[in-house]
Write a protein that holds these residues in place. Structure first.
Motif, short mmCIF file in Angstrom:
data_model
loop_
_atom_site.label_atom_id
_atom_site.label_comp_id
_atom_site.label_asym_id
_atom_site.label_seq_id
_atom_site.Cartn_x
_atom_site.Cartn_y
_atom_site.Cartn_z
N GLU A 196 0.81 -1.22 0.00
CA GLU A 196 0.00 0.00 0.00
C GLU A 196 0.85 1.27 0.00
OE1 GLU A 196 -0.20 -2.42 2.17
OE2 GLU A 196 -2.15 -3.39 1.87
N SER A 197 1.96 1.23 0.77
CA SER A 197 2.79 2.43 0.89
C SER A 197 3.48 2.80 -0.41
CB SER A 197 3.86 2.22 1.97
OG SER A 197 4.71 1.15 1.62
N LEU A 198 3.51 1.85 -1.35
CA LEU A 198 4.19 2.11 -2.62
C LEU A 198 3.28 2.72 -3.67
CD1 LEU A 198 6.13 -1.28 -2.90
CD2 LEU A 198 6.96 0.86 -1.95
N LEU A 246 6.84 7.06 -10.17
CA LEU A 246 8.28 7.04 -9.94
C LEU A 246 8.82 5.62 -10.05
CD1 LEU A 246 10.94 8.38 -9.06
CD2 LEU A 246 10.20 8.09 -6.69
N LEU A 247 8.12 4.66 -9.43
CA LEU A 247 8.53 3.26 -9.50
C LEU A 247 8.47 2.74 -10.93
CD1 LEU A 247 6.96 1.69 -6.29
CD2 LEU A 247 9.36 1.61 -6.95
N GLY A 284 13.32 7.71 -1.47
CA GLY A 284 14.01 6.50 -1.91
C GLY A 284 13.89 5.37 -0.91
N PHE A 285 13.97 5.69 0.39
CA PHE A 285 13.84 4.66 1.41
C PHE A 285 12.42 4.08 1.43
CE2 PHE A 285 17.67 6.54 3.60
CZ PHE A 285 18.45 5.40 3.49
N ILE A 286 11.41 4.91 1.14
CA ILE A 286 10.03 4.43 1.13
C ILE A 286 9.81 3.40 0.03
CG2 ILE A 286 7.62 5.11 0.70
CD1 ILE A 286 8.24 7.76 2.11
N ILE A 287 10.34 3.70 -1.17
CA ILE A 287 10.15 2.78 -2.30
C ILE A 287 11.25 1.73 -2.37
CG2 ILE A 287 8.93 4.53 -3.63
CD1 ILE A 287 11.53 4.85 -5.29
N GLY A 288 12.14 1.74 -1.37
CA GLY A 288 13.31 0.87 -1.40
C GLY A 288 13.01 -0.61 -1.47
N VAL A 289 11.80 -1.02 -1.00
CA VAL A 289 11.44 -2.44 -1.03
C VAL A 289 11.55 -2.97 -2.45
CG1 VAL A 289 9.59 -4.11 -0.65
CG2 VAL A 289 9.90 -2.21 0.94
N LEU A 290 11.01 -2.22 -3.42
CA LEU A 290 11.06 -2.66 -4.82
C LEU A 290 12.28 -2.10 -5.54
CD1 LEU A 290 7.32 -2.47 -5.94
CD2 LEU A 290 8.69 -4.49 -5.51
#
Length: 412
Positions: free
Chosen positions: A205-207, A213-214, A368-374
């Motif tokens: 959800e957070s992504l 951007l992703l 960047g840290f927020i989307i860092g999972v992917l």
């Protein structure tokens, strides 16, 4: 039970990993609380790989250098050229894509407790200092730049050693390689635990708010992996590059995607190079080197996030400056392994090219840290799989010159 284990062992490691992946996803979506203990499998797998990889690299490189015969040709120049070219072109692709699909960010609080490097000089200084780090400390901290440097120095010093000494080093290297194969057999369990932890901890959800951007980031990385890299490989081997490209993605990229560590994936890449029939003297040096300087994914991340900040602030960018960013992102990407925090903490350095204040740049790092999972997963998959791809391409070029027919697993 024995027949079930026999059938399981007959499956390829890729199929086993896919099964572990599917089980991890199902457990995370259905019974996350009950299945929570399986997270330990992921931690154990990554921990074991991280523990064995530095020792493996040290002895493989020492053995390869010590036993290198004078006059024996190596292809390291070709490999290094491919690494640098691939990293630069990845940064260039990211710059072009960022102009075609401009992204505006909703800036968040900056990353707390981290300090980015102040300039390219500092990045290079860190790299040089890591090269002369205490060898024991380098092993302890998994400083692959230091490990690689000392392994080469020790290997050169042992060139004139007795054959019995060289044989002992070779035997130790083979024993550690065998240990690595045991660890890799645990990959399905490890991947199951890692994907379970990723889904239950971060969710998707957070992504969603950073979807565009992703899309640009991942799109660039896929374009590099499936278009740019195959073209480079075709120029070298003069035949269909996709069997090799797909094999590298399947057997190296998938594991790297979930471990999110190029260093942890070094043993996996070593095994893949062996399966491809490559020369151990070459890949035992080129694979650890690739984990240090072959950073196409990092170049994409630095370029896309920097230009996203540029577009968000309404800064006009001309073509020469954009090309400079491609070069800068490639240089920074090569230094990413020498900077705590990897590619994300090199974004402020690239942002300084456009006069973006540090406090704004650090907010971009926070995104960047927020989307860092992917982002980090795709970045590592591209970086690590390309290490094997370019190592193989350089050697297959030599095979072609010698008139050998190139197959994926063997030559005829």
């Amino acid at each position: 039970m024995k027949s079930l284990l026999k059938k399981w062992n007959q499956l390829s490691i890729v199929k086993q990993i896919i099964i572990g992946l599917i089980i991890g996803i199902i457990l995370a979506l259905t019974i996350p609380d009950v299945a929570k203990p399986i997270v330990i499998f992921g931690s154990l797998f990554v921990g074991a790989l991280k523990a064995i990889a530095p020792v493996l690299v040290l002895f493989l490189v020492i053995s390869a250098i010590a036993q290198h015969k004078s006059g024996h040709k190596t292809n390291m120049k070709s490999v290094i050229m491919l690494y640098l070219l691939g990293t630069f072109l990845a940064g260039l692709v990211a710059v072009i894509a960022s102009f075609i699909f401009p992204v505006n960010l909703t800036l968040v609080n900056g990353a707390e407790g981290v300090t980015p490097p102040s300039g390219v000089v500092e990045v290079l200084k860190t790299l040089l200092l890591n090269m002369v780090d205490n060898p024991v400390k380098a092993l302890f901290n998994a400083n692959y730049i230091g490990i690689l440097t000392w392994a080469v120095v020790i290997g050169l010093a042992l060139r004139n050693a007795a054959d019995s000494t060289k044989t002992m080093i070779s035997n130790v290297s083979d024993a550690i390689s065998k240990m690595v194969t045991w660890v890799i057999k645990l990959a399905p369990l490890g991947i199951m635990g890692l994907v379970f932890e990723t889904i239950t901890t971060n969710g998707l959800e957070s992504l969603l708010s950073y979807g565009k951007l992703l899309a640009v980031l991942i799109g660039c990385m896929l374009f590099v992996a499936l278009v740019v890299n195959p073209i480079i490989v075709y120029v070298y081997i003069k035949q269909n590059p996709f069997p090799l490209v797909i094999k590298c993605i399947k057997e190296s990229g998938i594991t790297a995607f979930f471990t999110r560590s190029s260093a942890s994936n070094i043993p996996v890449n070593m095994r893949l190079c062996e399966n491809l029939g490559l020369n151990k003297d070459n890949y035992s040096v080129s694979i650890p080197l690739g984990a240090t300087i072959n950073m196409a994914g990092a170049a994409v991340t630095i370029s896309v996030l920097t230009l996203a900040a540029v577009h968000t602030l309404g800064i006009q960018v001309d073509l020469p400056t954009a090309i400079i960013l491609s070069v800068l992102s490639a240089v920074c990407a090569c230094g990413a392994s020498g900077v705590a925090g990897g590619s994300l903490l090199l974004i402020p350095l690239a942002c300084s090219l456009f006069g973006i204040p540090a406090e704004i740049a650090m907010q971009v790092v926070g995104v960047g840290f927020i989307i860092g999972v992917l982002q980090d997963s795709f970045e590592t998959a591209l970086n690590s799989s390309t290490d094997v791809l370019f190592t193989a391409a350089a050697e297959y070029k030599e095979w072609r010159k010698e008139g050998k027919t190139i197959y994926i697993n063997k030559i005829k």
